[in-house]
Design an enzyme around this catalytic site. Structure first.
Site, mmCIF file in Angstrom:
data_model
loop_
_atom_site.group_PDB
_atom_site.id
_atom_site.type_symbol
_atom_site.label_atom_id
_atom_site.label_comp_id
_atom_site.label_asym_id
_atom_site.label_seq_id
_atom_site.Cartn_x
_atom_site.Cartn_y
_atom_site.Cartn_z
ATOM 1 N N THR A 171 7.648 46.753 -81.841
ATOM 2 C CA THR A 171 6.435 47.423 -81.355
ATOM 3 C C THR A 171 5.966 46.698 -80.094
ATOM 4 O OG1 THR A 171 5.948 47.955 -83.644
ATOM 5 C CG2 THR A 171 4.201 48.362 -82.093
ATOM 6 N N HIS A 172 6.885 46.544 -79.140
ATOM 7 C CA HIS A 172 6.598 45.751 -77.952
ATOM 8 C C HIS A 172 6.793 46.521 -76.650
ATOM 9 C CE1 HIS A 172 8.068 42.155 -80.639
ATOM 10 N NE2 HIS A 172 6.889 42.628 -81.015
ATOM 11 N N PRO A 173 6.369 47.761 -76.534
ATOM 12 C CA PRO A 173 6.408 48.400 -75.221
ATOM 13 C C PRO A 173 5.376 47.760 -74.302
ATOM 14 C CG PRO A 173 5.260 49.813 -76.768
ATOM 15 C CD PRO A 173 5.771 48.646 -77.553
#
Length: 588
Positions: free
Chosen positions: A515-517
């Site tokens: 969950t690292h955009p």
């Protein structure tokens, strides 16, 4: 539309950065309102009964409801986009605390060269080394600028870890590649599991420098700076995508949020959906328009507006908020909103089966590993390599969930994926395999960006955010090199059967990676290269601030939470100490 009483600050979302700012602002006597789309029910003692893998892990109970808002994706600008209709690439949270309630609690600082990566690469290799079509740029802040804020956050939450560089002195057992720390971690590192010890032994023999994972989980009981008694981790195995049943895992619920609420100057309105930032004729933000839990449209006026939601939410909100002064969206006068979108390689894994061994990886959490940074960033010479950048490599985490891990079997190329043979493989291998993992950086390119989708809308009737993204040659070449290192480490550990991928598959939004955009509202030195200044203050709308990973010019090979927090601490201090003296001025 009803108009609420004006406040000093209104924020989009009630996640961790919103809670940090609310704590700092309310202590300074300011009144703050957060508009949160999710529920407010995520709190103890309810987490004591949350060991429900189907609800929380498989059905994403704490995540954004994709029936109301999702994202569309296409790999390149010349093909159509389609919406993500079930969870895949990332898992943004909703409700009080946001994704920080169900995070894994891997807590990193970025390395000093991460903040000046373009300058560093050109100085060492020349500009021709940079990949074609890149948008790589230096950050407008340095590691030294952020180090006091990294330290303050780590001390505040009781972070656990082993320092590797304390005021310039290298400390045995820590990460020798990290930037200098002003203080040790307040708590020792988490206990590691058996595969972590195997990884440590092998990588040391290979000449690498293993160290324990840093974490935002308390390894021992303590009383934090806010006066909260925090328990030590019990290694229950229900951590990522779950709330913590003993409050060992740091989150807004255990740190900043209660402190802000106790002042009586912080109000969180849950189950309320922000539609847009309102703007006056001069282009300044005047507040937020939202729909409350009863379906009534409301306007919350404020002197300062903060976009403190998920990365993709913040970018979408900027593009949706328009008037004559900002016809293409707030902060987008130069067409830079949505640029420098990056993600992260969190792929593999490299798996080994050890018949007769029992690793019990259903216990523990996502920080009971050891890692090496020998191939992170530019910690190794790229002169004769066909890529720039690198990755961290780490051992098996805990949290192996029977309900969601069955699809990983069998290990090996010949066994069947159905029937009795598959059942036998699942029974024999599930508790007898370990893996090697990598997390690699992602660089920005001209042909990967965020914009509004022309065809698909959310439940509010407004366009969905569209992601245009795929891996490039630099990613493929870097991944292949790191894959070889992972294979070497795994084979040195001696599995009977090994599964060792060698090539990077094309990106797809349908498979979870992290969950690292990041990016889309990046910070920079002036309006020609960025949307905000180094404090997240939007250049063309000086009373609008952005927090979170949307500010990152590119994405290093480490989880973003520590840097997100350090930037929010720095911004909060600057607003209280300097901006309030002249609310129309840009912070410098």
């Amino acid at each position: 539309m009803a108009t609420q009483k004006k406040v000093d600050v209104v924020t989009v979302g009630a996640g961790w950065t919103a809670s940090m700012l609310a704590w700092k602002f309310t202590e300074a006597g300011m009144n703050v309102v957060s508009i949160e789309q999710g529920p407010g029910r995520w709190s103890n003692p309810g987490f004591a009964h949350n060991h429900d893998a189907l609800r929380y892990h498989a059905r994403h109970a704490m995540m954004v409801n994709l029936r109301k808002e999702t994202w569309t994706w296409r790999p390149t600008p010349d093909v159509p986009s389609l919406p993500m209709r079930q969870y895949g690439s990332f898992n943004p949270g909703q409700g009080l605390g946001g994704a920080a309630v169900h995070w894994t609690a891997q807590l990193w600082r970025f390395a000093p060269d991460d903040f000046r990566v373009r300058s560093h690469l050109i100085e060492r290799y020349g500009e021709a080394k940079l990949p074609e079509g890149n948008r790589i740029q230096d950050w407008p802040v340095s590691f030294d600028d952020l180090e006091p804020h990294y330290d303050a956050f780590e001390q505040d939450i009781g972070a656990s870890g082993q320092a590797g560089n304390l005021r310039g002195d290298l400390i045995e057992g820590g990460n020798p590649f990290e930037g200098p720390r002003s203080n040790p971690y307040p708590n020792p590192p988490m206990a590691h599991n058996v595969p972590a010890q195997m990884f440590r032994d092998v990588t040391q023999e290979m000449g690498y420098h293993p160290f324990p994972y840093p974490s935002g989980i308390a390894s021992r009981a303590f009383v934090d700076r806010f006066g909260n008694a925090r328990a030590a981790c019990i290694y229950c195995g229900f951590c990522t995508r779950y709330g913590c049943e003993v409050d060992a895992k740091s989150s807004p619920l255990t740190t900043h949020l209660p402190v802000a609420l106790r002042t009586g100057r912080y109000d969180v309105r849950t189950r309320s959906r922000v539609l847009r930032v309102e703007l006056d004729g001069s282009g300044h933000a005047t507040g937020l328009t939202y729909v409350d839990e009863d379906g009534v449209e409301q306007f919350q006026p404020a002197d300062i507006v903060v976009l403190s939601g998920f990365t993709l939410t913040n970018v979408r909100m900027m593009l949706l908020s328009r008037n004559d002064a900002h016809p293409d969206g707030i902060g987008n006068d130069r067409g830079l909103v949505g640029k420098n979108y990056t993600y992260q390689h969190f792929t593999g894994p490299w798996r080994g089966y050890f018949p007769g061994r029992r690793f019990h990886l259903y216990m523990g959490n996502g920080v009971v590993m050891n890692a090496i940074y020998d191939f992170y960033g530019d910690n190794f010479d790229h002169s004769d390599l066909d890529f720039v950048g690198g990755a961290q490599i780490f051992s098996s985490p805990g949290e192996r969930d029977p309900e969601t891990s069955a699809g990983n079997f069998p290990i090996g190329d010949d066994a069947k994926t159905w029937g009795q043979e598959w059942k036998d493989s699942l029974r024999d291998q599930w508790n007898s395999y370990l893996d090697i993992n990598m997390e690699a950086e992602s660089l920005p390119y001209e042909d990967q960006f965020l914009d509004l989708d022309p065809n698909y809308t959310a439940s509010d009737g407004q366009p969905l955010l569209r992601l245009t993204f795929d891996w490039h040659d630099n990613d493929t070449n870097m991944w292949r090199f790191i894959a070889q290192r992972c294979t070497e480490i795994l084979e040195a550990m001696g599995p009977e059967v090994a599964e060792t991928p060698t090539d990077l598959d094309p990106y797809t939004i349908h498979a979870y990676q992290s969950t690292h955009p990041t990016g889309g509202a990046i910070m920079g030195t002036d309006p020609s290269n960025s949307v905000t200044n180094s404090f997240g203050q939007v250049w063309d709308t000086p009373n609008l601030f952005v927090t979170g990973a949307a500010l990152f010019p590119q994405n290093p090979a480490a989880n973003p939470t520590g840097t997100v927090a350090a930037l929010a601490y720095r911004t909060g201090d600057a607003i209280v100490q300097r901006y309030l003296k002249d609310q129309r001025a840009l912070l410098g």
